[in-house]
Design a protein around this motif. Structure first.
Motif, PDB file in Angstrom:
ATOM      1  N   LEU A 186     -11.975 -21.757  77.344  1.00  0.00           N
ATOM      2  CA  LEU A 186     -11.897 -23.184  77.653  1.00  0.00           C
ATOM      3  C   LEU A 186     -11.215 -23.948  76.521  1.00  0.00           C
ATOM      4  N   VAL A 187     -11.549 -23.606  75.286  1.00  0.00           N
ATOM      5  CA  VAL A 187     -10.912 -24.267  74.139  1.00  0.00           C
ATOM      6  C   VAL A 187      -9.411 -24.037  74.180  1.00  0.00           C
ATOM      7  N   ARG A 188      -8.993 -22.798  74.430  1.00  0.00           N
ATOM      8  CA  ARG A 188      -7.561 -22.483  74.504  1.00  0.00           C
ATOM      9  C   ARG A 188      -6.884 -23.265  75.633  1.00  0.00           C
ATOM     10  N   LEU A 189      -7.535 -23.303  76.785  1.00  0.00           N
ATOM     11  CA  LEU A 189      -6.980 -24.014  77.936  1.00  0.00           C
ATOM     12  C   LEU A 189      -6.841 -25.510  77.654  1.00  0.00           C
ATOM     13  N   LEU A 190      -7.867 -26.109  77.087  1.00  0.00           N
ATOM     14  CA  LEU A 190      -7.820 -27.538  76.777  1.00  0.00           C
ATOM     15  C   LEU A 190      -6.761 -27.845  75.725  1.00  0.00           C
ATOM     16  N   ASP A 191      -6.653 -26.986  74.719  1.00  0.00           N
ATOM     17  CA  ASP A 191      -5.650 -27.201  73.679  1.00  0.00           C
ATOM     18  C   ASP A 191      -4.247 -27.105  74.264  1.00  0.00           C
ATOM     19  N   HIS A 192      -4.024 -26.104  75.075  1.00  0.00           N
ATOM     20  CA  HIS A 192      -2.699 -25.906  75.676  1.00  0.00           C
ATOM     21  C   HIS A 192      -2.356 -27.048  76.642  1.00  0.00           C
ATOM     22  N   SER A 193      -3.324 -27.451  77.462  1.00  0.00           N
ATOM     23  CA  SER A 193      -3.052 -28.529  78.410  1.00  0.00           C
ATOM     24  C   SER A 193      -2.835 -29.856  77.689  1.00  0.00           C
ATOM     25  N   GLY A 194      -3.493 -30.046  76.552  1.00  0.00           N
ATOM     26  CA  GLY A 194      -3.246 -31.245  75.750  1.00  0.00           C
ATOM     27  C   GLY A 194      -1.822 -31.277  75.231  1.00  0.00           C
TER      28      GLY A 194
ATOM     29  N   LEU B  45     -10.377 -19.071  63.933  1.00  0.00           N
ATOM     30  CA  LEU B  45     -11.506 -19.565  63.157  1.00  0.00           C
ATOM     31  C   LEU B  45     -11.978 -20.901  63.718  1.00  0.00           C
ATOM     32  N   GLY B  46     -11.056 -21.758  64.095  1.00  0.00           N
ATOM     33  CA  GLY B  46     -11.412 -23.035  64.700  1.00  0.00           C
ATOM     34  C   GLY B  46     -12.169 -22.851  66.002  1.00  0.00           C
ATOM     35  N   ILE B  47     -11.717 -21.922  66.820  1.00  0.00           N
ATOM     36  CA  ILE B  47     -12.414 -21.636  68.076  1.00  0.00           C
ATOM     37  C   ILE B  47     -13.832 -21.135  67.799  1.00  0.00           C
ATOM     38  N   ALA B  48     -13.962 -20.271  66.800  1.00  0.00           N
ATOM     39  CA  ALA B  48     -15.285 -19.758  66.440  1.00  0.00           C
ATOM     40  C   ALA B  48     -16.203 -20.884  65.964  1.00  0.00           C
ATOM     41  N   ARG B  49     -15.655 -21.821  65.218  1.00  0.00           N
ATOM     42  CA  ARG B  49     -16.461 -22.956  64.728  1.00  0.00           C
ATOM     43  C   ARG B  49     -16.909 -23.857  65.879  1.00  0.00           C
ATOM     44  N   PHE B  50     -16.024 -24.079  66.846  1.00  0.00           N
ATOM     45  CA  PHE B  50     -16.418 -24.842  68.033  1.00  0.00           C
ATOM     46  C   PHE B  50     -17.606 -24.155  68.707  1.00  0.00           C
TER      47      PHE B  50
ATOM     48  N   MET C 243      -5.571 -30.500  69.962  1.00  0.00           N
ATOM     49  CA  MET C 243      -5.832 -30.910  68.613  1.00  0.00           C
ATOM     50  C   MET C 243      -5.961 -29.708  67.686  1.00  0.00           C
ATOM     51  N   LEU C 244      -6.675 -28.693  68.138  1.00  0.00           N
ATOM     52  CA  LEU C 244      -6.846 -27.503  67.306  1.00  0.00           C
ATOM     53  C   LEU C 244      -5.499 -26.862  67.001  1.00  0.00           C
ATOM     54  N   GLY C 245      -4.665 -26.717  68.019  1.00  0.00           N
ATOM     55  CA  GLY C 245      -3.349 -26.123  67.806  1.00  0.00           C
ATOM     56  C   GLY C 245      -2.495 -26.958  66.871  1.00  0.00           C
TER      57      GLY C 245
END
Length: 78
Positions: free
Chosen positions: A33-41, A15-20, A1-3
């Protein structure tokens, strides 16, 4: 979703990762983890659309589907 929201804007993505992390705390939301979840999504979304195309289960015009898949795949290349 972030991507999907940030697109190719690396600064906006970070910036989105920092806000999370600010909202949930670094222990609950490590940037990796955020990057991994975004990529796997994104991978899951590509698989979903390919399966729908294979099964003929699409209501949208093919041009819209093509655009969607191109965006998803290009995000996976980052």
């Amino acid at each position: 979703m972030l991507g999907e929201l940030a697109g190719y804007d690396r600064e906006l993505y970070e910036l989105g990762i920092a806000r999370f992390a600010e909202r949930l705390g670094p222990d609950l939301c490590p940037p990796e983890l955020v990057r991994l979840l975004d990529h796997s999504g994104g991978v899951g979304a590509v698989i979903h659309w390919l399966n729908r195309l294979r099964n003929g289960d699409v209501a949208a015009p093919i041009g819209e589907i093509e655009t969607r898949l191109e965006r998803l795949v290009s995000r996976l290349e980052i």
